[in-house]
Design a protein around this motif. Sequence first.
Motif, mmCIF file in Angstrom:
data_model
loop_
_atom_site.group_PDB
_atom_site.id
_atom_site.type_symbol
_atom_site.label_atom_id
_atom_site.label_comp_id
_atom_site.label_asym_id
_atom_site.label_seq_id
_atom_site.Cartn_x
_atom_site.Cartn_y
_atom_site.Cartn_z
ATOM 1 N N PHE A 113 -9.186 -4.506 2.720
ATOM 2 C CA PHE A 113 -9.414 -4.811 1.410
ATOM 3 C C PHE A 113 -8.301 -4.878 0.635
ATOM 4 O O PHE A 113 -7.336 -5.237 -0.235
ATOM 5 C CB PHE A 113 -10.964 -4.980 0.779
ATOM 6 N N ASN A 114 -8.793 -3.581 -0.234
ATOM 7 C CA ASN A 114 -7.615 -2.720 -1.551
ATOM 8 C C ASN A 114 -6.191 -2.641 -0.855
ATOM 9 O O ASN A 114 -5.541 -2.921 -1.577
ATOM 10 C CB ASN A 114 -8.177 -1.651 -1.796
ATOM 11 N N GLN A 115 -5.656 -2.497 0.058
ATOM 12 C CA GLN A 115 -4.708 -2.155 0.789
ATOM 13 C C GLN A 115 -4.019 -3.615 0.945
ATOM 14 O O GLN A 115 -2.470 -3.697 0.690
ATOM 15 C CB GLN A 115 -4.497 -0.699 2.242
ATOM 16 N N ARG A 116 -4.793 -4.302 1.522
ATOM 17 C CA ARG A 116 -4.050 -6.008 1.683
ATOM 18 C C ARG A 116 -4.096 -6.536 0.552
ATOM 19 O O ARG A 116 -2.718 -6.896 0.372
ATOM 20 C CB ARG A 116 -5.267 -6.772 2.565
ATOM 21 N N GLN A 117 -4.887 -6.003 -0.351
ATOM 22 C CA GLN A 117 -4.570 -6.564 -2.216
ATOM 23 C C GLN A 117 -2.729 -5.819 -2.359
ATOM 24 O O GLN A 117 -2.553 -6.802 -3.439
ATOM 25 C CB GLN A 117 -5.540 -6.598 -2.667
ATOM 26 N N ALA A 118 -3.158 -4.534 -2.523
ATOM 27 C CA ALA A 118 -1.435 -4.028 -2.793
ATOM 28 C C ALA A 118 -0.484 -4.760 -2.291
ATOM 29 O O ALA A 118 0.046 -4.192 -3.161
ATOM 30 C CB ALA A 118 -2.257 -2.691 -2.832
ATOM 31 N N LYS B 194 0.535 -7.391 -4.815
ATOM 32 C CA LYS B 194 0.804 -6.724 -5.458
ATOM 33 C C LYS B 194 2.444 -6.639 -5.603
ATOM 34 O O LYS B 194 3.482 -7.303 -5.791
ATOM 35 C CB LYS B 194 -0.035 -6.458 -6.262
ATOM 36 N N ALA B 195 2.734 -5.991 -4.416
ATOM 37 C CA ALA B 195 4.342 -5.197 -4.331
ATOM 38 C C ALA B 195 4.738 -6.489 -4.246
ATOM 39 O O ALA B 195 6.075 -6.976 -4.373
ATOM 40 C CB ALA B 195 3.913 -4.211 -3.124
ATOM 41 N N LEU B 196 4.358 -6.987 -2.953
ATOM 42 C CA LEU B 196 4.863 -8.882 -2.702
ATOM 43 C C LEU B 196 5.480 -9.549 -3.684
ATOM 44 O O LEU B 196 6.511 -9.935 -3.656
ATOM 45 C CB LEU B 196 4.575 -8.815 -1.562
ATOM 46 N N LYS B 197 4.966 -9.849 -4.002
ATOM 47 C CA LYS B 197 4.328 -10.539 -5.471
ATOM 48 C C LYS B 197 5.849 -10.530 -6.488
ATOM 49 O O LYS B 197 7.071 -10.990 -7.073
ATOM 50 C CB LYS B 197 3.311 -11.352 -6.245
#
Length: 234
Positions: free
Chosen positions: A207-212, A215-218
């Motif tokens: 989950f933390n990897q997906r959220q990171a 954020k990088a994509l945004k």
Amino acid sequence: MSMPRKAMQELGFQACCLRCDAPDEAGTSRCSPCIQHHRSIREVIAAAPADDPLYQLAKELMAMAAEPHRYDHDEVHGASLLQQQRLAAALVDAPAKPDGLTVAQLFDQQRSSSKSNALRDVGNQNPWKDAPMEAKEAQEMAETTWAIEEQEVVHYGARTIPSQPIQRVDRSERIGEDTALTDRVHAAASQKSLDEDAAKIFEDIEFNQRQAERKALKSAMDDVKTLVDDDLEF
């Protein structure tokens, strides 16, 4: 080297079995205390604070050991993870090469079995599948199907005029897709093969990897938008 025990696989510590020097025999006396020890370790890691850097590292190492094929590109641990996969592959017998008889039997089996295709089955019921209908019949069918009654012609294609003003819908509270919930669902779905405690640990990591990544994509999209906006300013 021993075949990983089922309990150790569920705990995510099968790498220990692959590097164990105990004889590969069922019911070995060393297995029970080892499994209990690793179960205690897993419980300590699961109960650790989520923001503790030491336990976060332990969770990441545990995730790598449990699924080495997903992390063997790691610059630091990649070589060890590749070696772990080689050790596991050495315990599995290579599949027998198919001979001509086996291939022929497979072809016969596939040839004799029929696959259902709903679209094809419906299409085969068409009485004109082999030859089209006559032009006269087609014209009559079209006139019957698409004929519009005289009383409907008046309103056909007319614009609807409301009797009173339509209030604009307030969409300010519609946040759209809940990306956090989506990432949580996908992270949980990918850990079905593990028990509850281990699955929770790996779920949090993914989950933390997906959220990171989001954020990088945004951040990258915001940078592109800034560049485009700057280019449009005169």
